[in-house]
Design a protein around this motif. Structure first.
Motif, PDB file in Angstrom:
ATOM      1  N   CYS A 272       0.833  -1.213   0.000  1.00  0.00           N
ATOM      2  CA  CYS A 272       0.000   0.000   0.000  1.00  0.00           C
ATOM      3  C   CYS A 272       0.861   1.255   0.000  1.00  0.00           C
ATOM      4  O   CYS A 272       0.555   2.232  -0.698  1.00  0.00           O
ATOM      5  N   PHE A 273       1.934   1.247   0.762  1.00  0.00           N
ATOM      6  CA  PHE A 273       2.801   2.429   0.871  1.00  0.00           C
ATOM      7  C   PHE A 273       3.766   2.557  -0.315  1.00  0.00           C
ATOM      8  O   PHE A 273       4.072   3.663  -0.746  1.00  0.00           O
ATOM      9  N   SER A 274       4.254   1.445  -0.817  1.00  0.00           N
ATOM     10  CA  SER A 274       5.329   1.493  -1.810  1.00  0.00           C
ATOM     11  C   SER A 274       4.829   1.552  -3.249  1.00  0.00           C
ATOM     12  O   SER A 274       5.611   1.841  -4.165  1.00  0.00           O
ATOM     13  N   ASP A 275       3.543   1.301  -3.483  1.00  0.00           N
ATOM     14  CA  ASP A 275       3.030   1.286  -4.844  1.00  0.00           C
ATOM     15  C   ASP A 275       3.157   2.670  -5.473  1.00  0.00           C
ATOM     16  O   ASP A 275       2.727   3.684  -4.902  1.00  0.00           O
TER      17      ASP A 275
ATOM     18  N   PHE B 174      -0.733   3.809  -7.431  1.00  0.00           N
ATOM     19  CA  PHE B 174      -1.900   4.166  -6.629  1.00  0.00           C
ATOM     20  C   PHE B 174      -1.527   4.647  -5.222  1.00  0.00           C
ATOM     21  O   PHE B 174      -2.257   5.411  -4.616  1.00  0.00           O
ATOM     22  N   GLY B 175      -0.405   4.176  -4.697  1.00  0.00           N
ATOM     23  CA  GLY B 175       0.016   4.533  -3.354  1.00  0.00           C
ATOM     24  C   GLY B 175       0.823   5.815  -3.323  1.00  0.00           C
ATOM     25  O   GLY B 175       0.987   6.500  -4.338  1.00  0.00           O
ATOM     26  N   PRO B 176       1.384   6.161  -2.172  1.00  0.00           N
ATOM     27  CA  PRO B 176       2.095   7.436  -2.003  1.00  0.00           C
ATOM     28  C   PRO B 176       3.561   7.409  -2.391  1.00  0.00           C
ATOM     29  O   PRO B 176       4.251   8.418  -2.218  1.00  0.00           O
ATOM     30  N   ALA B 177       4.070   6.305  -2.945  1.00  0.00           N
ATOM     31  CA  ALA B 177       5.516   6.169  -3.144  1.00  0.00           C
ATOM     32  C   ALA B 177       6.121   7.310  -3.939  1.00  0.00           C
ATOM     33  O   ALA B 177       7.148   7.863  -3.563  1.00  0.00           O
TER      34      ALA B 177
ATOM     35  N   GLY C  77      -6.757   0.459   0.430  1.00  0.00           N
ATOM     36  CA  GLY C  77      -5.526   0.592   1.216  1.00  0.00           C
ATOM     37  C   GLY C  77      -4.523   1.551   0.607  1.00  0.00           C
ATOM     38  O   GLY C  77      -3.806   2.259   1.327  1.00  0.00           O
ATOM     39  N   PHE C  78      -4.456   1.610  -0.739  1.00  0.00           N
ATOM     40  CA  PHE C  78      -3.539   2.537  -1.390  1.00  0.00           C
ATOM     41  C   PHE C  78      -3.902   3.982  -1.051  1.00  0.00           C
ATOM     42  O   PHE C  78      -3.032   4.826  -0.839  1.00  0.00           O
TER      43      PHE C  78
ATOM     44  N   TYR D 222      -7.873  10.325  -4.577  1.00  0.00           N
ATOM     45  CA  TYR D 222      -9.217   9.794  -4.815  1.00  0.00           C
ATOM     46  C   TYR D 222      -9.129   8.781  -5.945  1.00  0.00           C
ATOM     47  O   TYR D 222      -8.451   9.015  -6.957  1.00  0.00           O
ATOM     48  N   LEU D 223      -9.791   7.666  -5.785  1.00  0.00           N
ATOM     49  CA  LEU D 223      -9.931   6.710  -6.875  1.00  0.00           C
ATOM     50  C   LEU D 223     -11.151   5.835  -6.630  1.00  0.00           C
ATOM     51  O   LEU D 223     -11.684   5.762  -5.521  1.00  0.00           O
ATOM     52  N   VAL D 224     -11.574   5.167  -7.678  1.00  0.00           N
ATOM     53  CA  VAL D 224     -12.649   4.180  -7.619  1.00  0.00           C
ATOM     54  C   VAL D 224     -12.002   2.799  -7.698  1.00  0.00           C
ATOM     55  O   VAL D 224     -11.016   2.614  -8.424  1.00  0.00           O
ATOM     56  N   ASN D 225     -12.533   1.853  -6.950  1.00  0.00           N
ATOM     57  CA  ASN D 225     -11.881   0.541  -6.873  1.00  0.00           C
ATOM     58  C   ASN D 225     -11.669  -0.109  -8.231  1.00  0.00           C
ATOM     59  O   ASN D 225     -10.705  -0.855  -8.443  1.00  0.00           O
ATOM     60  N   THR D 226     -12.548   0.177  -9.202  1.00  0.00           N
ATOM     61  CA  THR D 226     -12.416  -0.429 -10.532  1.00  0.00           C
ATOM     62  C   THR D 226     -11.208   0.106 -11.292  1.00  0.00           C
ATOM     63  O   THR D 226     -10.808  -0.482 -12.301  1.00  0.00           O
ATOM     64  N   GLU D 227     -10.630   1.201 -10.837  1.00  0.00           N
ATOM     65  CA  GLU D 227      -9.394   1.689 -11.442  1.00  0.00           C
ATOM     66  C   GLU D 227      -8.207   0.825 -11.021  1.00  0.00           C
ATOM     67  O   GLU D 227      -7.161   0.838 -11.675  1.00  0.00           O
TER      68      GLU D 227
END
Length: 525
Positions: free
Chosen positions: A235-238, A241-244, A271-272, A487-492
């Motif tokens: 979740c953190f390193s992506d 989608f994540g904040p990496a 989680g991302f 912000y995102l939608v799970n289907t993304e």
């Protein structure tokens, strides 16, 4: 609510039982008052009402092990219990529909409430049921056994069956801390798949229940500690989608962090988004976090606000409730109940805890939590609670670090939520369109507008009450801006036929900063 009239009167859920007649029958039926032997087909419950067993307090339910015979009498109200036919057939419903059905007007949310029977235990059966309450199943490799004693080698569970612990509902297992020692009433008996059946001393059960932490549901993240750590790290390193690789951290336009509004969905997509908020929190801390005030959503809106006095377990360990803060809040907001059973089946706060534990792994862990469940509240109710939460945060001992975290998910669309089937691009676009005014209201910190939008029939946001309390609390603490981090939608992330919108926000207080130095966070007391 319809209660049996006698002290030993109970309800049973018929499909969980077979029955054996042991008394003379009349016209193929055993008349009321005649004894019948019931055998649970699975681990199940005697209950004082026809409500779901997991929603009843412990005093109103008794556990029954599978395949143990139980002698009961027919309905005390004159109904009939089917007693003819081949031995071992499922119990058939033959009760007075008007007397024994629990009408929907009574508030029952149990789809099978009409399939219950009212029974009376014999004196012998009452004693037998009482003895069964001390019986548990343990997974033997997790324990070291000695005569009359057993010690947990790791965090584990006492269970009502030999199913994997994370598949059991909270009321069918007891969390056991590592190195916990328990006295046995009788020696363990073999059970399937490496398990043992044990009887504990009643005094041990009383002690465990007094200090029992809330059992994790693990619906949206792994129940295995190592896999959960891997999920969190992803979740953190992506980078997508994540904040990496994104500018989530305090920088241009950022102020002093006051609080966070984060999602509570599955770690594989939500989680991302949540990680953006927790990364910002990690960068704002100057030492270990002392208190997290967690404002979660009560998905079952039959409880507006509910507190919890129970420690919370996750696969990564136990987080203790700050009882001093809880007592202060109870004194400040009269009438707000402490209801463990509400939190026992609620995932919104639970889904924040592994992130908080992950942030604490590298340093001293002294974090305590204050869980506050919020359902459908009016603006005045939200304001009253927010004022007291803000006062509580201000009163925390000088030098301690406190953060306020609220949680909500946005629009839910598609067949999983009663909507129509659409293509992935179409349903993603619809979700974003419906989320747009909600996101705008949050960014503007316009609580009145947010609650008004959430009350619309077409709105499927879950957590508007929690979001409102969070926004008002942060405003009372001096927050003047709400920054949308992601912000995102799970289907993304993972295309499917149903969607949920997820967003992370930072509530911040604008402060003058020296060049190159981040603003001091308001929650650092």
């Amino acid at each position: 609510m319809d209660y049996p009239s006698e002290a030993n009167g109970w309800y049973i859920y018929g499909p969980h039982f077979t029955r054996f007649p042991i008394a003379p029958t009349h016209g193929g039926y055993a008349a009321a008052g005649r004894e019948v032997e019931l055998v649970p087909l699975q681990s199940t419950w005697l209950k004082r009402t026809t409500e779901l067993s997991e929603e009843l307090p412990p005093a109103q339910r008794r556990w029954l092990p599978a395949r143990e015979r139980l002698t009961v009498q027919g309905s005390p109200l004159g109904g009939l219990v089917r007693a003819s036919g081949a031995e071992g057939r499922r119990l058939e419903r033959a009760v007075d529909e008007e007397v024994h059905r629990t009408p929907r007007s009574c508030g029952s949310r149990h789809a099978g409430s009409a399939d219950h029977f009212q029974v009376q235990l014999t004196t012998e059966s009452e004693a037998q049921v009482k003895a069964w309450q001390s019986r548990w199943i343990i997974y033997q490799p997790h324990w070291q056994l000695a005569p009359g004693l057993m010690e947990a080698l790791q965090a584990t569970y006492l269970k009502r069956s030999w199913q994997v612990s994370h598949t059991l509902p909270p009321h069918e297992k007891l969390y056991i801390r590592p190195h916990e020692r328990l006295r046995l009433g009788t020696a363990g008996l073999p059970a399937p798949e490496g398990h043992l059946q044990v009887d504990l001393e009643p005094v041990e059960l009383e002690r465990l229940r007094a200090t029992e932490p809330r059992s994790p549901l693990c619906r949206y993240f792994s129940a295995d500690p190592l896999r959960l750590q891997q999920e969190l790290e992803t979740c953190f390193s992506d980078a997508r989608f994540g904040p990496a690789s994104l500018a989530t951290r305090a920088g241009t336009g950022a102020g002093a962090l006051v609080g966070l509004l984060l999602p509570h969905g599955a770690f594989c997509n939500s989680g991302f988004v949540a990680a953006h908020g927790y990364q910002l929190l990690a960068d704002s801390l100057t030492g270990p976090l002392d208190l997290a005030v967690l404002i979660g959503n009560n998905h079952a809106a039959w409880n507006r606000v509910a507190l919890c006095d129970q420690d919370w377990a996750t696969p990564l360990g136990v987080l203790e409730v700050d009882h001093r803060a809880l007592k202060q809040l109870l004194c400040a907001v009269p009438g707000v109940p402490v209801q463990r059973q509400v939190h026992a089946t609620e995932h919104s706060i639970e889904n924040q805890l592994p992130f908080l534990q992950h942030l604490q792994l590298s340093g001293e862990t002294r974090l305590r939590i204050l869980p506050v469940g919020v359902g459908a509240v009016a603006l005045s109710e939200a304001q009253q609670l927010a004022n007291q939460l803000a006062a509580l945060v201000r009163s925390v001992e000088h030098g301690h670090q406190v953060v306020v975290i609220g949680t909500t998910d946005f629009s839910h669309e598609g067949p999983s939520y009663g909507g129509r089937c659409m293509s992935v691009p179409e349903i993603t676009r619809l979700t974003k369109e419906k989320d747009k005014p909600l996101l705008e209201a949050v960014r503007a910190m316009d609580v009145e507008k947010l609650l008004s939008l959430a009350q619309a029939r077409s709105c499927t946001m879950c957590g508007a009450g929690a979001a409102a309390v969070l926004l008002l609390t942060c405003q009372a603490l001096g927050a003047s801006q709400c920054r949308q981090l992601r912000y995102l939608v799970n289907t993304e992330v993972t295309p499917c036929d149903s969607t949920t919108g997820f967003a992370a926000f930072a509530l911040e207080k604008k402060e003058r900063r020296d060049a190159g130095r981040p603003a001091r966070s308001c929650f650092l007391i």
